[in-house]
Design a protein around this motif. Structure first.
Motif, PDB file in Angstrom:
ATOM      1  N   ALA A 238      16.689  13.888  19.098  1.00 38.26           N
ATOM      2  CA  ALA A 238      15.837  12.968  18.333  1.00 38.26           C
ATOM      3  C   ALA A 238      14.397  13.483  18.273  1.00 38.26           C
ATOM      4  CB  ALA A 238      15.876  11.578  18.964  1.00 38.26           C
ATOM      5  N   GLY A 239      13.822  13.421  17.081  1.00 34.68           N
ATOM      6  CA  GLY A 239      12.430  13.806  16.901  1.00 34.68           C
ATOM      7  C   GLY A 239      12.165  15.291  16.911  1.00 34.68           C
ATOM      8  N   LYS A 240      13.191  16.111  16.879  1.00 35.31           N
ATOM      9  CA  LYS A 240      13.003  17.566  16.952  1.00 35.31           C
ATOM     10  C   LYS A 240      13.257  18.263  15.619  1.00 35.31           C
ATOM     11  CE  LYS A 240      13.820  17.748  21.906  1.00 35.31           C
ATOM     12  NZ  LYS A 240      14.565  18.335  23.027  1.00 35.31           N
ATOM     13  N   GLY A 241      13.437  17.478  14.568  1.00 39.19           N
ATOM     14  CA  GLY A 241      13.641  18.069  13.250  1.00 39.19           C
ATOM     15  C   GLY A 241      15.000  18.707  13.067  1.00 39.19           C
ATOM     16  N   VAL A 242      15.974  18.281  13.862  1.00 37.42           N
ATOM     17  CA  VAL A 242      17.331  18.833  13.791  1.00 37.42           C
ATOM     18  C   VAL A 242      18.287  17.728  13.370  1.00 37.42           C
ATOM     19  CG1 VAL A 242      19.213  19.908  15.072  1.00 37.42           C
ATOM     20  CG2 VAL A 242      16.844  20.540  15.571  1.00 37.42           C
TER      21      VAL A 242
END
Length: 531
Positions: A238-242
């Protein structure tokens, strides 16, 4: 060491539908790609599990013994483990638990069973023992998934010990037949346990559209059946652009409220398991296998495949019990994904599918379903589902669905749905004509719906306007079939071939008592069913 199998001996395996020549894999490798030495070590592991079951007689197995039992059986399911080293490790864990129960520290595997004796037995005894053993392997997968979510059932776990001990002991059809049906009975309880674990943890599935498009940028493909692994991956990414895309039997995860709330759970990549070698080739993203079905990994994408739980393949990075998926996430960021959105389709050209029609969703609309049947709007239900595979003959299921009349509804589950789940067959009274009920274990949903309809119409399940048209490949399908037999459900169509491990006498018994029949042609079968 007693029970150890000599590696130069030939393998013998006939547990999957694609077994060589319809008789058994006996060469240097199985049709699934498993090397002979690994297959023989899995036989040794099975012998160790029977030894553990014998040691448990009259005793109370510990939680660690239960875990070894379930993980050991799960390890031997087709397309789970191709790594001789990890199979040996699993056998060592099983033997350690046997020694604890037996009070023996010699490490010789005193109580083990030589599985070669099973394959060399009288064909009818071998057939019934195989039905039990392969059913246990499939049921162990369901019990294992429930266990990692914190759900277990002492009665279910005890049956693994009871049945395995009997496999190493009983040698008459009269003694084994009741155990075959009891395997189906206990599997029903086990599927209910897993349903309770999944819905209790992730909520009740809701009808949900799932896109086959992959958005630009880094992404991860997650395959298998383990919803807990998906939840952990969603949390850690989550929140890592993946973005996260499901594959294979993970597709129904999109319907669970506690999973679908993650905005980076985007859609589904690829089709059924047997197409992975082609579909994963050149994909700029890592693939995480949480369970079966793993195929031998091609060098062109081996650097981006990760495994976890009991799945293992030589040379791949394995995520252990700490469930630290940082290497998977880092690989996704390194590879970067595609620079532009990519649109994919199912095998029939559709760009999306629907899932989430489990028993919760269908029974919530039970009044409308019953009324549609009574009014004649719905003439018949077909449960067309089960395993998919590469062997010729599986186009039958696509054609059967395509040719089904417009006043019929298709219920489906497991990866067999990929043969037709992208088709748009329209609706009946607000219901889509194709309703995906979930993974293979969600056969429990189909059973719940069938029982509810039989109560509504005050008739037996076999008197319902319902026909089961099943495909099988591996052992989870075997335990589901045994559950259907336990429930007395008849007139099942099974294909694309009948199991190699079912002897003529056992087949005659199934035909005589349950009217199981092989599939024919879609046209002939529909005409026979509908008149």
């Amino acid at each position: 060491m007693k029970g150890e199998i000599i590696m130069e001996e030939k393998m013998f395996c006939f547990q999957c539908e694609q077994t060589a020549g319809g008789k058994g894999c006996m060469g240097r490798a199985g049709v699934c790609g498993k090397p002979a030495d690994t297959a023989l070590l899995q036989d040794e592991l099975t012998g160790a599990l029977i030894g553990l079951a014998r040691a448990a007689n009259g005793k109370s197995p510990s939680e660690s013994a239960d875990r070894a039992m379930l993980a050991g059986l799960f390890t031997t399911v087709t397309n789970v483990n191709f790594d001789s080293g990890t199979v040996k490790e699993m056998t060592g864990k099983v033997r350690a638990e046997e020694q604890k129960l037996a009070g023996c520290s010699c490490g010789c595997g005193c109580g083990e069973y030589d599985v070669r004796g099973l394959w060399d037995a009288d064909e009818d005894v071998r057939s019934l023992k195989s039905l039990i053993l392969f059913g246990l392997r499939g049921m162990a997968a369901y019990a294992y998934h429930a266990m990692v979510l914190g759900y277990s059932d002492r009665e279910v776990n005890d049956f693994f010990y009871e049945a395995l001990a009997a496999i190493g002991r009983e040698n008459t059809m009269e003694a084994l037949l009741p155990l075959v049906l009891k395997t189906g009975e206990v599997n029903l309880r086990c599927m209910e346990l897993l349903d309770r674990a999944n819905t209790g943890t992730f909520g009740t599935p809701e009808p949900t559209p799932v896109s086959f498009k992959v958005e630009k940028g880094p992404f991860i493909v997650i395959s298998g059946h383990d919803l807990r692994d998906l939840k952990l991956l969603l949390d850690q990414s989550a929140g890592k652009g993946v973005n996260i895309y499901t594959h294979g039997e993970m597709l129904p995860a999109h319907a669970y409220p506690e999973l679908k709330k993650y905005p980076h759970l985007k859609g589904n990549f690829g089709t059924a398991w047997q197409n992975q070698q082609r579909e994963f080739d050149g994909v700029p993203a890592p693939i995480l296998f949480t369970t079966n079905c793993l195929m031998p990994v091609k060098p062109s994408y081996a650097d981006r495949v990760f495994t976890t739980e009991v799945v293992s393949y030589p040379g791949l990075v394995h995520i252990g019990e700490d469930k630290d998926f940082a290497p998977v996430i880092a690989k996704a960021i390194e590879l970067g994904g595609w620079s532009e959105d990519k649109s994919f389709t199912g095998i029939n050209g559709g760009g999306h599918t629907m899932t989430g029609f489990g028993h919760g969703a269908v029974l919530a609309a039970a009044d409308k379903v019953v009324e549609a049947v009574k009014s004649g709007a719905i003439r018949r239900f077909f449960l067309v589902g089960g395993c998919d595979g590469a062997k010729p003959g599986r186009n039958y299921y696509t054609e059967f669905v395509e040719k089904s009349p417009e006043d019929t509804i298709i219920l489906t589950l497991a990866c067999g749905k990929y043969r037709f789940n992208d088709l748009d067959l329209g609706t009946i009274g607000g219901f889509p004509r194709i309703m995906d009920m979930g993974q293979c274990n969600d056969a429990y949903s189909a059973i719940r719906v069938a029982v509810a309809l039989s109560e509504a119409f005050k008739c037996g399940v076999n008197d319902l306007p319902l026909t089961l048209v099943l495909s099988w490949y591996e052992q989870k399908a075997v335990c589901i079939l045994l559950t259907l037999l336990h429930l007395g459900i008849k007139n099942i169509l099974l294909g694309p071939t009948l199991p190699a491990f079912v002897s003529p006498n056992v087949l005659n018994f199934l035909v005589e008592h349950y009217n199981i029949a092989p599939i024919g042609t879609p046209e002939a079968d529909l005409k026979k069913i509908l008149g």
